[in-house]
Design an enzyme around this catalytic site. Structure first.
Site, mmCIF file in Angstrom:
data_model
loop_
_atom_site.group_PDB
_atom_site.id
_atom_site.type_symbol
_atom_site.label_atom_id
_atom_site.label_comp_id
_atom_site.label_asym_id
_atom_site.label_seq_id
_atom_site.Cartn_x
_atom_site.Cartn_y
_atom_site.Cartn_z
ATOM 1 N N LEU A 1 7.991 -8.583 9.277
ATOM 2 C CA LEU A 1 8.281 -9.755 8.970
ATOM 3 C C LEU A 1 8.789 -10.607 8.150
ATOM 4 O O LEU A 1 9.973 -11.398 7.136
ATOM 5 C CB LEU A 1 9.295 -10.717 10.346
ATOM 6 C CG LEU A 1 9.689 -10.118 11.516
ATOM 7 C CD1 LEU A 1 10.307 -11.338 12.566
ATOM 8 C CD2 LEU A 1 11.220 -9.791 11.106
ATOM 9 N N ASP B 1 8.150 0.362 12.437
ATOM 10 C CA ASP B 1 7.162 0.141 11.006
ATOM 11 C C ASP B 1 7.851 -0.802 9.825
ATOM 12 O O ASP B 1 7.263 -0.511 8.836
ATOM 13 C CB ASP B 1 5.802 0.787 10.350
ATOM 14 C CG ASP B 1 4.798 0.271 9.929
ATOM 15 O OD1 ASP B 1 4.610 -0.906 9.655
ATOM 16 O OD2 ASP B 1 4.306 1.430 9.239
HETATM 17 O O1 DOR Z 1 3.132 1.644 5.358
HETATM 18 C C1 DOR Z 1 2.421 0.465 5.769
HETATM 19 N N1 DOR Z 1 2.405 -1.030 5.208
HETATM 20 N N2 DOR Z 1 1.886 0.546 6.282
HETATM 21 C C2 DOR Z 1 0.470 -0.455 7.259
HETATM 22 O O2 DOR Z 1 0.355 -0.394 7.920
HETATM 23 C C3 DOR Z 1 1.125 -1.798 6.488
HETATM 24 C C4 DOR Z 1 2.613 -1.974 5.936
HETATM 25 C C5 DOR Z 1 2.920 -3.321 5.283
HETATM 26 O O3 DOR Z 1 2.626 -4.385 6.171
HETATM 27 O O4 DOR Z 1 3.500 -2.979 4.690
#
Ligand code: DOR
Length: 447
Positions: free
Chosen positions: A74, A316
């Site tokens: 977030l 994610d």
């Molecule tokens: O692609 C990703 N972005 N993998 C992660 O583990 C962290 C995330 C991010 O916080 O942007």
């Protein structure tokens, strides 16, 4: 506008609630933000019952317990230019989620109870849905010293993770798994051997060679999944494996589960929908960590969803500013803005026969709730009225400019998807998207 405390009837929808083994047409009555009663066909709740103030006609719609996303970013505090609690939770609701769990890679990192309390206060005041913070395993996510996990647990953290970074030191990981046994919450591992991934930017394979980009071998994930499984075996701690992307990872998790370990796992829609081919043309929207893999990996992920090796579909959700993606592939940020496409992409699994609709709801609502000990993921009488009403036939085109999320970074731009959230009930409010005109004009009705 509906006055607080009045009764809402969701009528004639296909109610899918794996927590009660229900998949049947029926009616749902909500009162004061709680589920008051449920009537499955041939029973009915009469629309004429006194003081029913709003009837939502759900004929032809699917009615789910509100979806729960156990892996989102977030970005608040610290990276409000990418996303805020307000915009991220609004994107969540648009995508059908009524609860999200936010990762600690903020600025400052959520590695102490002050940050946890800040997030909870902000979410209470501004969140469109419920927010459950995930605390950092180590101070500053540096992988060196355990954070104040006990205090953060007391403050409201539901799990611990250094997501975005692995915990490379095996002793630190061992201690984290041991320590959290006292609260029975999972350690969520970002499984990546950074010595092996060695600043790679996409999956190592034919495509990375063709593009001349540094590759991240599948083994960078597999080795760490195996290490963490062995540490779970050693400690008896609870391990949850984030964003599984590889065939080897799936195999290791399946074996661990068969040997009775308390291991659970999640994957994300991009890993069962796209391959590293999506990075062709140096498409930074497809740059994500772990990276998009091969067809063999994608098929293995689907099989693992189908046989229960993978318990959860999470997004994610990783929103980034346009400038962090509008640059050379090497320099672009990793991540996909996933909250508003996840459900439609996951419904494809039902169409393909990989999952039944009941299993899909399990993986997007019940299982994450159970893993994190949340009082969510159910339509049982007395439960919070967190409800997602979905039109399974609605076709829509992914237009990132229309996302509620500040993060427009999606590799699914232009995809035509089927299945759209129409109404969400959460936090005592009705979000009605049936007549959405633009991003601000959703109709919000207070219960
Ligand atoms: O692609 C990703 N972005 N993998 C992660 O583990 C962290 C995330 C991010 O916080 O942007």
């Amino acid at each position: 506008m509906v006055e607080k405390g009045e009764k809402i009837l969701i009528s004639g929808g296909q109610i899918v609630d794996p927590s009660q083994g229900i998949n049947c047409v029926g009616d749902l009555l909500i009162e004061k933000g709680k589920i008051k009663s449920l009537a499955l066909e041939p029973e009915k709740i009469e629309k004429t019952e006194e003081d029913i103030t709003k009837v939502i006609n759900a004929k032809g719609m699917l009615v789910f317990p509100g979806l729960v996303d156990m892996h989102v970013h977030l970005r608040e505090p610290g990276y409000e230019y990418k996303e805020t609690i307000k915009t991220g939770t609004m994107a969540a609701v648009r995508g059908g989620f009524t609860s999200v769990c936010c990762m600690p890679n903020t600025k400052p990192v959520n590695d102490n109870e002050t940050v946890t309390e800040f997030i909870l206060r902000k979410a209470f005041a501004e969140g469109a849905c419920y927010v459950f913070p995930i605390g950092a395993i180590t101070k500053g996510q540096k992988g060196e010293e355990l954070s104040e996990m006990g205090m953060m647990y007391e403050a409201g953290c539901v799990a611990f993770s250094d997501d975005g970074h692995p915990v490379m030191n095996s002793l630190v990981m061992r201690r984290a798994l041991e320590y959290t046994k006292a609260f029975d919450v999972p350690i969520i591992t970002h499984a990546e051997d950074i010595n092996l991934s060695a600043n790679g930017v996409m999956n190592e394979g034919i495509v990375s060679h063709e593009l001349g980009l540094r590759g991240i071998p599948a083994e960078a994930e597999v080795i760490m999944i195996k290490r963490d499984i062995e540490l779970a075996r050693l400690t008896g701690g609870r391990l949850h494996i984030a964003h599984v992307s590889t065939r080897g990872g799936v195999k290791a998790i399946r074996e661990a589960k068969n040997s009775g370990l308390r291991v659970t796992a999640e994957t994300c829609p991009h890993y069962f929908t796209l391959t590293d081919d999506a990075a062709r043309g140096y498409n930074t929207a497809a740059k994500v960590n772990p990276p998009l893999r091969t067809v063999e990996d994608l098929e293995a992920i689907k099989e693992a969803l189908s046989d229960g090796t993978i318990d959860v579909i999470a997004t994610d959700h990783a929103p980034h500013h346009i400038d962090e993606k509008n640059c050379e592939f090497d320099r672009a940020a990793f991540g996909i803005s996933g909250l508003e496409t996840a459900l439609s992409l996951s419904l494809n699994l039902v169409k393909e026969g990989v999952l039944s609709i009941d299993e899909l709801v399990e993986k997007m609502s019940l299982n994450p709730s159970r893993i994190l000990g949340l009082d969510k993921g159910t339509l049982k009488v007395g439960a919070d009225a967190d409800i997602t009403v979905v039109d399974p036939e609605a076709q829509w085109k992914v237009e990132p400019d229309e996302f509620y999320s500040k993060g427009k970074n999606t590799p699914f731009k232009g995809f035509v998807l089927k299945g759209l959230t129409r109404v969400v009930i959460c936090k005592g409010r009705i979000y009605d998207f049936t007549e959405r005109q633009d991003t601000e004009q959703h109709r919000l009705i207070l219960l």
